[in-house]
Design an enzyme around this catalytic site. Structure first.
Site, mmCIF file in Angstrom:
data_model
loop_
_atom_site.group_PDB
_atom_site.id
_atom_site.type_symbol
_atom_site.label_atom_id
_atom_site.label_comp_id
_atom_site.label_asym_id
_atom_site.label_seq_id
_atom_site.Cartn_x
_atom_site.Cartn_y
_atom_site.Cartn_z
ATOM 1 N N CYS A 115 0.819 -1.221 0.000
ATOM 2 C CA CYS A 115 0.000 0.000 0.000
ATOM 3 C C CYS A 115 0.850 1.268 0.000
ATOM 4 O O CYS A 115 0.400 2.323 -0.433
ATOM 5 C CB CYS A 115 -0.951 0.001 1.192
ATOM 6 S SG CYS A 115 -2.196 -1.284 1.047
ATOM 7 N N HIS A 261 -3.430 7.329 0.430
ATOM 8 C CA HIS A 261 -3.716 5.969 -0.034
ATOM 9 C C HIS A 261 -5.135 5.635 0.414
ATOM 10 O O HIS A 261 -5.518 5.881 1.563
ATOM 11 C CB HIS A 261 -2.706 4.995 0.564
ATOM 12 C CG HIS A 261 -3.168 3.582 0.494
ATOM 13 N ND1 HIS A 261 -3.541 3.005 -0.697
ATOM 14 C CD2 HIS A 261 -3.354 2.645 1.460
ATOM 15 C CE1 HIS A 261 -3.935 1.765 -0.446
ATOM 16 N NE2 HIS A 261 -3.834 1.527 0.842
ATOM 17 N N ASN A 291 -9.884 -0.545 -2.186
ATOM 18 C CA ASN A 291 -8.458 -0.316 -1.951
ATOM 19 C C ASN A 291 -7.678 -0.947 -3.109
ATOM 20 O O ASN A 291 -7.648 -2.169 -3.240
ATOM 21 C CB ASN A 291 -8.077 -0.959 -0.607
ATOM 22 C CG ASN A 291 -6.601 -0.827 -0.275
ATOM 23 O OD1 ASN A 291 -5.783 -0.493 -1.130
ATOM 24 N ND2 ASN A 291 -6.257 -1.106 0.964
#
Ligand code: COA
Length: 334
Positions: A115, A261, A291
């Site tokens: 991530c 993010h 995500n």
């Protein structure tokens, strides 16, 4: 030292939309649980045969970024490719992009920071521009995650969160005030297993998985200690943003757009409250894409730019947290 400038941004997501209700076909879940806990309403998942791989999606995003930068693949000196879902165990996806785009035999570097991958990738590219080694670098974040999820009820705590897609930007030598003002990168490997996929790997090679087949062994699916990750994320995001801002004597109020993010809408809202920022200072699009790991920041940045929310001269801040644990920020004078 030279300065770095984002010359062009692009994104690509698969056409196939998977709503929260669609997921109830596979697992015991519901729209309300997913929306309330994460903010996610839908995500894009590639379907077999649609041609989407981590590399091909990266190429589609990169072509748009190149066009907007008014550059051709031959102008690119280096590729930095961030992903946790490479097409192959090796080689990395960067070399596939070099071939598919028709770049010269330039270097291609894969970044494996999940991530935080795009924050690391941008910081890495920035160093090559700053030293003068390269003039134009393609920075890509791309993920095909839908093929690696446990879609049974057992895997619902993770599977509902993740989506497929790619984002890219061209980072070039700047001849004006545009620059990446600071990069800050961190890791804490003692927490490596709290968010991980442990197999296949050199410690769990495919032959061992096959020979010792154990139906209870789920090490080839993503594992996440959700609450634990959440608690660390809400600490590390603001910390990374403040570290970056402090280094260049700026405050959260100076930020034109924070592009975090897209891990969880609740995490973004927490960060916003903690830094006392206004709604229009934060970019959130997790509602549409879930995500997308290393792709989430360049997808969100591209959408923000397309919507006129990022203009030349703006202060744009990225921040990420994820598996490793890793975290970091980039402070960008756009
Ligand atoms: N649908 C319905 N119920 C679900 C579910 C789903 N998709 N996933 C889990 N549940 C259930 C659990 O089984 C649990 O049930 P129980 O109380 O009967 O045992 C209950 O919901 C609560 O689970 P919990 O994991 O405690 O929920 P949570 O409030 O912590 O939310 C996350 C889970 C994943 C949304 C949250 O922990 C999170 O966002 N963590 C960080 C995620 C992240 O950012 N990851 C990427 C790193 S960048």
């Amino acid at each position: 030292m030279y300065k770095s400038k984002i010359l062009g941004l692009g994104k690509y997501v698969p056409d196939n939309i998977v709503t929260n209700n669609d997921l109830t076909k596979y697992m015991d879940t519901n729209d309300q649980w997913i929306r309330e806990r994460t903010g996610i309403e839908q995500r894009r998942w590639a379907v077999p045969g649609d041609g989407n791989t981590t590399a091909t999606m990266g190429v589609k995003a990169a072509k748009i970024a190149l066009e907007r930068a008014r550059l051709s693949p031959k102008d690119i000196d280096f590729i930095v490719f961030a992903t946790l879902s490479p097409d192959y165990y090796f080689p990395g996806s960067g070399v596939l992009v070099q071939e598919m785009l028709g770049c010269d035999t330039i270097g291609a570097l894969d970044i494996r920071n999940q991530c935080s991958g795009f924050v690391y990738a941008l910081a890495t590219a920035d160093q090559f521009i700053k030293t003068g080694m390269y003039k134009n670098i393609l920075v890509i974040g791309s993920e095909l995650q839908s093929t690696g999820l446990d879609l049974s009820t057992r895997g619902r705590g993770v599977a509902v969160l993740f989506g497929d897609g790619a984002g890219a930007l061209v980072l070039s030598r700047s001849n004006d005030d545009s620059d990446i003002l600071s990069n800050h990168l961190h890791s804490e490997g003692k927490l490596a297993k709290e968010l991980s996929v442990l197999a296949p790997g050199a410690l769990n090679p495919p032959n061992k998985l096959v020979e010792d087949w154990d139906p209870e062994d789920l090490s080839y699916y993503p594992y996440m200690n959700g609450n634990f990750v959440f608690k660390h994320a809400v600490t590390r995001f603001p910390e990374a943003i403040m570290e970056g801002l402090n280094a260049v004597n700026l405050t959260p109020q100076d930020i034109d757009l924070l592009v975090p993010h897209q891990a969880n809408l609740r995490i973004s809202q927490f960060v916003q409250r903690k830094l006392n920022m206004r709604d229009e200072q934060i970019m959130n699009n997790i509602q549409k894409y879930g995500n997308t790991t290393a792709a989430s920041i360049p997808i969100a940045m591209t959408e923000a730019w397309e919507a006129g929310r990022i203009k030349r001269g703006d202060l744009v801040v990225t921040a990420a947290f994820g598996s490793g644990f890793t975290w970091g920020s980039n402070i960008i004078r756009f």
